[in-house]
Design an enzyme around this catalytic site. Structure first.
Site, PDB file in Angstrom:
ATOM      1  NE  ARG A   1       1.002  -5.986   2.964  1.00 31.76           N
ATOM      2  CZ  ARG A   1       2.327  -5.952   2.774  1.00 31.76           C
ATOM      3  NH1 ARG A   1       3.056  -7.045   2.923  1.00 31.76           N
ATOM      4  NH2 ARG A   1       2.922  -4.833   2.428  1.00 31.76           N
TER       5      ARG A   1
ATOM      6  CG  ASP B   1      -2.722   1.144   6.519  1.00 28.28           C
ATOM      7  OD1 ASP B   1      -1.872   0.503   5.859  1.00 28.28           O
ATOM      8  OD2 ASP B   1      -3.717   1.704   6.000  1.00 28.28           O
TER       9      ASP B   1
ATOM     10  NE  ARG C   1      -7.305   4.695   8.491  1.00 28.81           N
ATOM     11  CZ  ARG C   1      -6.042   5.049   8.212  1.00 28.81           C
ATOM     12  NH1 ARG C   1      -5.148   4.125   7.886  1.00 28.81           N
ATOM     13  NH2 ARG C   1      -5.682   6.309   8.279  1.00 28.81           N
TER      14      ARG C   1
END
Lengths: 256, 256
Positions: free
Chosen positions: A52, A54, A209
């Site tokens: 999923r 971002d 990230r």
């Protein structure tokens, strides 16, 4: 039980979407896909994604699964379905292939390996053609070799609690296995980028990230490589580095 | 004569501009550059480009020259000037370097070699990440080797009257020298493209795009390679192939 499971491999430019996950009244990848499926099959078709992503994150090889009845599949080739869906989705989303899978297949739970790629451009002037696809950082003081040498410290099975969004980690198993982190140079549209390729079994929210944000700290010698090991041990989001911006990240490939 | 000639190397994404050449009230690259120069120097500063790219064409290494007085240069480093101009131009235009040149230098007339690159994506599904930077053509029936083998027929000194916009060729010398045409594969952002690299002394209006449009005809076996030689001999725009779309073209580099 007359149902078939289908899996589609899709690519998208995440820039103009509020992420993968459906949200009422807001442009999302899942929303666009399910709207196209509803138009074709004249009913709500729910989808499940391998990752999923971002808001702002791109995909080169995202995988999305959904169920159809035997009647819905009959007399329709996968290629026809792909064409119909591509005609119904925005230009920034592309269904590259669709195939039938064994019953019980889930794009999310059947995945055994996910690959993400994060692009950095270290240059005096920010990236131009790669502006939407890479994080531009100053060339001054940036040491690629330091980043590269540090990356392997995060390989293997670790509790990545420090490397995920704190609120998402509560009461959860935050142990994940990173099979490899590689850093290589690539030229895209005439601009030199550094690709951080991260392959693992599964990832926590924002994990890639935060890993990249932390590695960049080491690249600028603001931290020693060993700080990454300490950050892992701390099991506290505050112990790791900042979250790298979304637009540098691409969900590259999923293996089943 | 207290003037200095400066040359800046610039890159731009041509998508949102009506070409390089200044046009009143319309967004152009030259217009944006001269507006920034006027803001810095508080007077009109005229510019000359190595190649006046058309609407939608990109540049990786366009060169633009202009004249300043000694007083305007004094106490100002080229790096400061570059920063000021980058701050004043849109994000889709980048001044990469500025340097002082000998008197008499012209970005246009002093250039001895220009390199253009045209990107093709031959695939079942059009390019996604390269949508603004490549011409997407069907993979079906497209023969890269046929295109590659035909390309060399256009190398050398020829009258390219058939390969330029007819109205621009009237009463003009349309002889140009193509030093080399090479075709190579490149991966950009995960998408495979075919790059047609064309290096020559100078180019006529739309010449690169008509060459690529003609080569693609040969790639699809709609024409034999020898047709290119006949097209050259005809000295008539109607004898060559269609003009390839602007967005696949990039002015890559200029040599002096």
């Amino acid at each position: 039980l007359d149902t078939s499971t289908l899996a589609m491999t899709i690519a998208y430019i995440g820039t103009d979407y509020h992420g993968f996950a459906r949200q009422d009244g807001i442009p999302t990848i899942q929303g666009a896909l399910e709207e196209a499926l509803a138009t074709v099959f004249r009913r709500e078709v729910l989808t499940v994604a391998a990752g999923r992503t971002d808001r702002g994150v791109h995909a080169h090889g995202q995988v999305v699964s959904f169920e159809l009845s035997g009647g819905e599949i009959q007399g329709r080739s996968m290629q026809q379905l792909r064409s119909s869906l591509n005609a119904l989705t925005p230009d920034t989303i592309q269904i590259r292939s669709i195939e039938q899978k064994p019953t019980g297949f889930s794009a999310r739970f059947s995945a055994v390996e996910r690959e993400y790629r994060y692009r950095l451009v270290a240059a005096e002037i920010p990236a131009l053609f790669l502006a939407s696809y890479a994080w531009s950082i100053p060339a001054q003081g940036f040491d690629v070799q330091a980043l590269r040498r540090a990356a392997y410290l995060l390989e293997g099975e670790h509790d990545f609690r420090s490397f995920c969004v704190a609120s998402s980690a509560e009461d959860k198993n935050t142990v994940r296995t990173i099979r490899s982190i590689r850093v290589f140079g690539m030229d895209h549209l005439g601009e030199s980028s550094l690709v951080v390729q991260i392959i693992g079994n599964a990832f926590l929210h924002s994990m890639v990230r935060i890993i990249v944000g932390s590695l960049v700290e080491v690249g600028f010698h603001r931290r020693e490589a060993e700080w990454l090991t300490e950050a892992l041990a701390a099991k506290d989001r505050k112990a790791a580095g900042p979250t790298a911006p979304a637009h540098g990240l691409t969900l590259w490939r999923v293996r089943y």
